[in-house]
Design a protein around this motif. Structure first.
Motif, PDB file in Angstrom:
ATOM      1  N   PRO A 195       0.813  -1.224   0.000  1.00 45.08           N
ATOM      2  CA  PRO A 195       0.000   0.000   0.000  1.00 45.08           C
ATOM      3  C   PRO A 195       0.845   1.271   0.000  1.00 45.08           C
ATOM      4  N   LEU A 196       1.990   1.253   0.683  1.00 47.31           N
ATOM      5  CA  LEU A 196       2.870   2.421   0.686  1.00 47.31           C
ATOM      6  C   LEU A 196       3.438   2.673  -0.705  1.00 47.31           C
ATOM      7  N   LEU A 197       3.781   1.601  -1.413  1.00 51.71           N
ATOM      8  CA  LEU A 197       4.318   1.749  -2.762  1.00 51.71           C
ATOM      9  C   LEU A 197       3.267   2.297  -3.721  1.00 51.71           C
ATOM     10  N   THR A 198       2.046   1.768  -3.645  1.00 53.67           N
ATOM     11  CA  THR A 198       0.994   2.245  -4.549  1.00 53.67           C
ATOM     12  C   THR A 198       0.634   3.696  -4.260  1.00 53.67           C
ATOM     13  N   HIS A 199       0.674   4.092  -2.980  1.00 50.66           N
ATOM     14  CA  HIS A 199       0.392   5.494  -2.630  1.00 50.66           C
ATOM     15  C   HIS A 199       1.510   6.403  -3.130  1.00 50.66           C
ATOM     16  N   TRP A 200       2.749   5.956  -2.960  1.00 52.82           N
ATOM     17  CA  TRP A 200       3.898   6.761  -3.376  1.00 52.82           C
ATOM     18  C   TRP A 200       3.933   6.936  -4.895  1.00 52.82           C
ATOM     19  N   LEU A 201       3.576   5.880  -5.614  1.00 55.29           N
ATOM     20  CA  LEU A 201       3.591   5.927  -7.081  1.00 55.29           C
ATOM     21  C   LEU A 201       2.273   6.431  -7.663  1.00 55.29           C
ATOM     22  N   GLU A 202       1.290   6.721  -6.776  1.00 54.37           N
ATOM     23  CA  GLU A 202      -0.028   7.204  -7.193  1.00 54.37           C
ATOM     24  C   GLU A 202      -0.691   6.208  -8.162  1.00 54.37           C
ATOM     25  N   LEU A 203      -0.682   4.958  -7.758  1.00 52.81           N
ATOM     26  CA  LEU A 203      -1.285   3.884  -8.561  1.00 52.81           C
ATOM     27  C   LEU A 203      -2.327   3.165  -7.705  1.00 52.81           C
ATOM     28  N   GLY A 204      -3.372   3.892  -7.344  1.00 50.74           N
ATOM     29  CA  GLY A 204      -4.389   3.353  -6.460  1.00 50.74           C
ATOM     30  C   GLY A 204      -5.095   2.128  -7.004  1.00 50.74           C
ATOM     31  N   PHE A 205      -5.217   2.044  -8.334  1.00 47.97           N
ATOM     32  CA  PHE A 205      -5.902   0.895  -8.932  1.00 47.97           C
ATOM     33  C   PHE A 205      -5.210  -0.411  -8.565  1.00 47.97           C
ATOM     34  N   TYR A 206      -3.877  -0.375  -8.488  1.00 49.43           N
ATOM     35  CA  TYR A 206      -3.132  -1.601  -8.225  1.00 49.43           C
ATOM     36  C   TYR A 206      -3.321  -2.091  -6.793  1.00 49.43           C
ATOM     37  N   LEU A 207      -3.742  -1.211  -5.899  1.00 51.77           N
ATOM     38  CA  LEU A 207      -4.073  -1.669  -4.548  1.00 51.77           C
ATOM     39  C   LEU A 207      -5.326  -2.531  -4.585  1.00 51.77           C
ATOM     40  N   SER A 208      -6.321  -2.130  -5.387  1.00 50.89           N
ATOM     41  CA  SER A 208      -7.523  -2.949  -5.547  1.00 50.89           C
ATOM     42  C   SER A 208      -7.188  -4.289  -6.190  1.00 50.89           C
ATOM     43  N   LEU A 209      -6.300  -4.266  -7.197  1.00 47.18           N
ATOM     44  CA  LEU A 209      -5.874  -5.512  -7.826  1.00 47.18           C
ATOM     45  C   LEU A 209      -5.157  -6.401  -6.826  1.00 47.18           C
ATOM     46  N   ALA A 210      -4.289  -5.817  -6.011  1.00 44.56           N
ATOM     47  CA  ALA A 210      -3.568  -6.596  -5.004  1.00 44.56           C
ATOM     48  C   ALA A 210      -4.529  -7.194  -3.980  1.00 44.56           C
ATOM     49  N   THR A 211      -5.561  -6.433  -3.594  1.00 45.89           N
ATOM     50  CA  THR A 211      -6.559  -6.957  -2.654  1.00 45.89           C
ATOM     51  C   THR A 211      -7.300  -8.139  -3.274  1.00 45.89           C
ATOM     52  N   ARG A 212      -7.627  -8.032  -4.551  1.00 40.77           N
ATOM     53  CA  ARG A 212      -8.305  -9.130  -5.246  1.00 40.77           C
ATOM     54  C   ARG A 212      -7.400 -10.358  -5.299  1.00 40.77           C
ATOM     55  N   ILE A 213      -6.115 -10.153  -5.557  1.00 37.51           N
ATOM     56  CA  ILE A 213      -5.169 -11.271  -5.585  1.00 37.51           C
ATOM     57  C   ILE A 213      -5.113 -11.965  -4.229  1.00 37.51           C
ATOM     58  N   VAL A 214      -5.051 -11.167  -3.160  1.00 39.94           N
ATOM     59  CA  VAL A 214      -4.991 -11.740  -1.812  1.00 39.94           C
ATOM     60  C   VAL A 214      -6.264 -12.527  -1.505  1.00 39.94           C
ATOM     61  N   ILE A 215      -7.420 -11.999  -1.900  1.00 42.63           N
ATOM     62  CA  ILE A 215      -8.688 -12.687  -1.635  1.00 42.63           C
ATOM     63  C   ILE A 215      -8.760 -13.995  -2.424  1.00 42.63           C
ATOM     64  N   TYR A 216      -8.341 -13.973  -3.681  1.00 46.31           N
ATOM     65  CA  TYR A 216      -8.301 -15.209  -4.460  1.00 46.31           C
ATOM     66  C   TYR A 216      -7.326 -16.206  -3.833  1.00 46.31           C
ATOM     67  N   ALA A 217      -6.226 -15.712  -3.289  1.00 51.48           N
ATOM     68  CA  ALA A 217      -5.267 -16.602  -2.638  1.00 51.48           C
ATOM     69  C   ALA A 217      -5.876 -17.263  -1.405  1.00 51.48           C
ATOM     70  N   ILE A 218      -6.748 -16.547  -0.686  1.00 50.42           N
ATOM     71  CA  ILE A 218      -7.439 -17.147   0.467  1.00 50.42           C
ATOM     72  C   ILE A 218      -8.312 -18.308   0.011  1.00 50.42           C
ATOM     73  N   ALA A 219      -9.111 -18.084  -1.048  1.00 44.75           N
ATOM     74  CA  ALA A 219      -9.970 -19.149  -1.567  1.00 44.75           C
ATOM     75  C   ALA A 219      -9.135 -20.334  -2.062  1.00 44.75           C
ATOM     76  N   ALA A 220      -8.023 -20.043  -2.752  1.00 43.76           N
ATOM     77  CA  ALA A 220      -7.166 -21.117  -3.256  1.00 43.76           C
ATOM     78  C   ALA A 220      -6.479 -21.862  -2.118  1.00 43.76           C
ATOM     79  N   THR A 221      -6.171 -21.164  -1.023  1.00 45.84           N
ATOM     80  CA  THR A 221      -5.594 -21.825   0.149  1.00 45.84           C
ATOM     81  C   THR A 221      -6.569 -22.835   0.734  1.00 45.84           C
ATOM     82  N   GLY A 222      -7.853 -22.454   0.779  1.00 45.14           N
ATOM     83  CA  GLY A 222      -8.865 -23.391   1.246  1.00 45.14           C
ATOM     84  C   GLY A 222      -8.969 -24.612   0.342  1.00 45.14           C
ATOM     85  N   LEU A 223      -8.993 -24.385  -0.965  1.00 48.16           N
ATOM     86  CA  LEU A 223      -9.078 -25.502  -1.905  1.00 48.16           C
ATOM     87  C   LEU A 223      -7.825 -26.361  -1.832  1.00 48.16           C
ATOM     88  N   ASN A 224      -6.658 -25.738  -1.656  1.00 47.11           N
ATOM     89  CA  ASN A 224      -5.398 -26.476  -1.611  1.00 47.11           C
ATOM     90  C   ASN A 224      -5.347 -27.464  -0.448  1.00 47.11           C
TER      91      ASN A 224
END
Length: 328
Positions: A27-56
């Motif tokens: 989040p600090l990197l995305t704020h510093w680079l003014e790339l807020g969209f990538y924080l949403s993408l990163a959150t989506r990646i983390v959430i998908y990783a949670i679901a995949a952890t359950g399936l794994n």
């Protein structure tokens, strides 16, 4: 493999620590680079990783190929959406209801599907997911095929409001790390050894007196509860509960994430989610025919990374370490 006092210096631990450190400062990197969209993408990646952890947990360690785990992600999302629709915004109460409903459904699905093996198990889990998908489409009061908007994100006092993207990201990351630690503890416990024993040699485990249904059903239900957590976070990210969360395409994505990242590894689902979603985002921004490019890339990953991305990274790091040690 490593002495006790050097185990923390192993390639596996160093890579894992580096990855977690990157996630913490993202989040600090995305704020510093003014790339807020990538924080949403990163959150989506983390959430998908949670679901995949359950399936794994059941796929990588139990050998159970479920093609319907999107059902539990969708249940978590719809519980939050329906509760909010009726004015219930208390996130802790939503969590209790979501886990209770998911646990009951997972127990029923597991009792039926675990009576079969291989293709039968795959098709029954798929059938249950499709049943609930069409149930979601038929719920006209809750949006039907158009989905259900979330007008108020979950309120998890005393945590910060989840409409703050940074707060939601760190909550999702905390849940992911907790789930990864839980899976690690489980697979290194007696329960985990029995579960893996059924994957390796079911006949021998039955002869030793272990109950296949008891162990595999427990793992199946726990796996579903982890996926439900992912669904609850997802609906707070997108502020929308859609029947597409329950579709077989979503289940296929979770399977693909586990395979690409590395089945039977704790960190593999996170790497798989990062690789797949990042590729999808990058390719879709370049061409409308991005799926035609993504398909061969996935095929190459399956052919040349048999142990997944995590296995390949650990092997490469270990090889580099051995070469450096030999050169001294």
């Amino acid at each position: 493999m490593f002495p006790e006092h050097l185990r923390w210096q192993s390639p596996r631990c160093l890579l894992g620590a580096g990855l977690i450190g990157l996630l913490l400062v993202l989040p600090l990197l995305t704020h510093w680079l003014e790339l807020g969209f990538y924080l949403s993408l990163a959150t989506r990646i983390v959430i998908y990783a949670i679901a995949a952890t359950g399936l794994n947990l059941i796929l990588g360690y139990g050998g159970m190929v479920s093609f319907g785990h999107a059902l539990f992600v969708g249940l978590g999302a719809y519980v939050v959406g329906i509760c909010s629709y009726h004015g219930l915004d208390d996130g802790w109460l939503q969590l209790l209801i979501g886990l209770t409903v998911t646990g009951a459904v997972a127990t029923a699905v597991g009792l039926v599907s675990l009576r079969t093996r291989a293709i039968g198990f795959i098709m029954i889990t798929l059938a249950f997911a499709q049943m609930f998908y069409f149930l979601g489409v038929s719920l006209k009061q809750y949006g039907g095929d158009d989905g259900l908007p979330l007008y108020q994100t979950s309120i998890l006092d005393p945590l910060p409001p989840l409409d703050d993207k940074v707060a939601l990201y760190y909550l999702a990351l905390a849940v992911l790390l907790l789930c990864m630690y839980l899976v690690w503890r489980i697979v290194h416990s007696r329960f985990g050894y029995v579960l893996r024993g059924f994957q390796a040699n079911e006949r021998r485990m039955l002869a030793a007196g272990y109950s296949r249904m008891r162990y595999q059903l427990s793992a199946f239900v726990l796996s579903a509860l982890i996926c439900a957590l992912a669904g609850m976070l997802m609906v707070n990210l997108t502020t929308f509960a859609s029947p597409s969360y329950l579709s077989w395409q979503a289940s296929g994505e979770f399977l693909l994430i586990v395979v690409i990242g590395g089945m039977g590894t704790v960190v593999g689902p996170l790497l798989g989610a990062f690789a797949l979603l990042s590729l999808e985002e990058a390719l879709s921004s370049m061409t409308q025919h991005w799926m035609a490019i993504l398909g061969p890339l996935i095929l190459l990953a399956a052919l040349y990374a048999s142990r997944g991305l995590w296995g390949g990274l650990v092997k490469s790091a270990a090889t580099a370490g051995n070469q450096e040690g030999a050169g001294r």
